[in-house]
Write an enzyme that holds these catalytic residues in place. Structure first.
Site, PDB file in Angstrom:
ATOM      1  N   THR A  47      38.877  40.257  40.689  1.00 52.78           N
ATOM      2  CA  THR A  47      37.588  40.347  41.283  1.00 52.78           C
ATOM      3  C   THR A  47      37.667  39.906  42.707  1.00 52.78           C
ATOM      4  O   THR A  47      37.864  38.937  43.042  1.00 52.78           O
ATOM      5  CB  THR A  47      36.789  39.708  40.498  1.00 52.78           C
TER       6      THR A  47
ATOM      7  N   LYS B  76      31.757  45.949  39.379  1.00 52.34           N
ATOM      8  CA  LYS B  76      31.841  44.342  38.833  1.00 52.34           C
ATOM      9  C   LYS B  76      30.782  43.604  39.604  1.00 52.34           C
ATOM     10  O   LYS B  76      30.099  42.861  38.838  1.00 52.34           O
ATOM     11  CB  LYS B  76      33.350  43.910  39.341  1.00 52.34           C
TER      12      LYS B  76
ATOM     13  N   LYS C  75      31.375  32.578  43.069  1.00 46.12           N
ATOM     14  CA  LYS C  75      32.332  33.464  43.693  1.00 46.12           C
ATOM     15  C   LYS C  75      31.436  34.980  43.637  1.00 46.12           C
ATOM     16  O   LYS C  75      31.572  35.738  44.578  1.00 46.12           O
ATOM     17  CB  LYS C  75      33.455  33.509  42.969  1.00 46.12           C
TER      18      LYS C  75
END
Ligand code: NAD
Length: 296
Positions: A96, A171, A246
């Site tokens: 990611t 995502k 994050k």
């Protein structure tokens, strides 16, 4: 079956690599961590000593690294994947990372005659073990068609989201929904507690009402209603608050770049920032309910 270079054998990459081995592929594995390499060797992978060695003489390279800077380094650095992989090698980065890094590395790959996909996942370490991950994939259709059967050996759902960077975009949009909805569900349960409403009753009602969502019905942040949720094991992860932070920061970075106002996303990032700064980064992200309740 293919020969695959696998780079990044951590909590996610380790079990993903094992599933590829189980499916009959030959793996050349590389990680900076000797313990991760030992585990890969035990599972049947041959070991590479460098990134370049893992990318040489293979048909596919799969990577599962912490963040954009690692992906830029592993692919674009000296003796990185882009300078060692043979033309025609398919590159699949499952980390990611920020959309810009994904697009930049894929463009550099294309300039060298290599096809690259961004293919981040949802489903956590449990999904990686069980081979039930969801892959969201960005890149050209031809590369996707080559990658799909291999991704299906590590996951249950594989979606071609669009061109390069679209997988990362999917995502971070998904995880922005998740971060916001977990805080919303936490606030509702804390309010219910103060109003004297039994948590099981709120669960029963909201699970069948318009408040229904994954954070409530699959990952309920209070112990009891969903026995498998981390709330029942004192918020042992699962998916850590650090990881959620994050992803929320990546979504805010993308929103600023695109000139889009996402005030709830920004609030969620700020709240997870406070939670992590108080020392709870390694706790499951649903543990933020403790901070909402007023504890630490
Ligand atoms: P991790 O820290 O457990 O694993 C990362 C691995 O990469 C480590 O073993 C590290 O040694 C290795 N590494 C770092 N730099 C390297 C380099 N230059 N060369 C070779 N290896 C290198 O992290 P993780 O939990 O496996 O997560 C990996 C990615 O998956 C992250 O981008 C994360 O956001 C994403 N992700 C994680 C989860 C989860 O639940 N853990 C869920 C979905 C997505």
């Amino acid at each position: 079956m293919a020969t695959i270079g696998f780079i990044g054998l951590g909590n996610m990459g380790g079990p993903m690599a094992r599933n590829l081995l189980k499916a009959g592929h030959q793996l050349k594995a590389f990680d900076l961590s000797p313990a991760a390499l030992d585990a890969a060797a035990t599972a049947g992978a041959s070991l590479a000593r460098t990134v370049g060695e893992a990318a040489k003489g293979v048909e596919i390279v799969v990577s599962m690294l912490p963040a954009g800077q690692h992906v830029r380094q592993v692919y674009g650095g000296k003796d990185g994947v882009l300078s060692t992989a043979a033309p025609g090698t398919l590159l699949i980065d499952c980390s990611t990372i920020d959309v810009d890094s994904a697009r930049a590395v894929a463009a550099d790959a294309k300039a060298k005659g290599l096809s690259m996909l961004d293919a981040p996942v949802s489903g956590g370490t449990g999904g990686a073990e069980l081979g039930t991950l969801t892959f969201m994939v960005g890149g050209e259709a031809e590369a996707f068609a080559r990658a799909e059967p291999v991704l299906k050996q590590m996951g249950k759902t594989v979606v071609h989201a669009g061109q390069s960077g679209a997988g990362q975009a999917a995502k971070i949009c998904n995880n922005m929904i998740l971060g916001i909805s977990m805080i919303a569900v936490g606030e509702a349960f804390v309010l219910a507690e103060k109003l004297g409403l039994d948590k099981q009753k709120l669960f029963e009602i909201s699970a069948k009402s318009s408040g229904q969502c994954w954070s409530l019905t699959t990952y309920c942040p209070v112990p009891g209603p969903v026995p498998t949720s981390p709330a029942n094991r004192d918020y042992k992860p699962g998916f850590t608050a650090d990881m959620m932070l994050k992803d929320l920061r990546l979504s805010q970075q993308a929103a600023q770049g695109a000139g889009v106002a996402t005030p709830l996303g920004a609030a969620a990032a700020a709240l997870y920032g406070l939670f992590a700064a108080a020392g709870h980064g390694p706790v499951d992200f649903s543990g933020i309910i403790k901070m909402i309740r007023g504890g630490s």
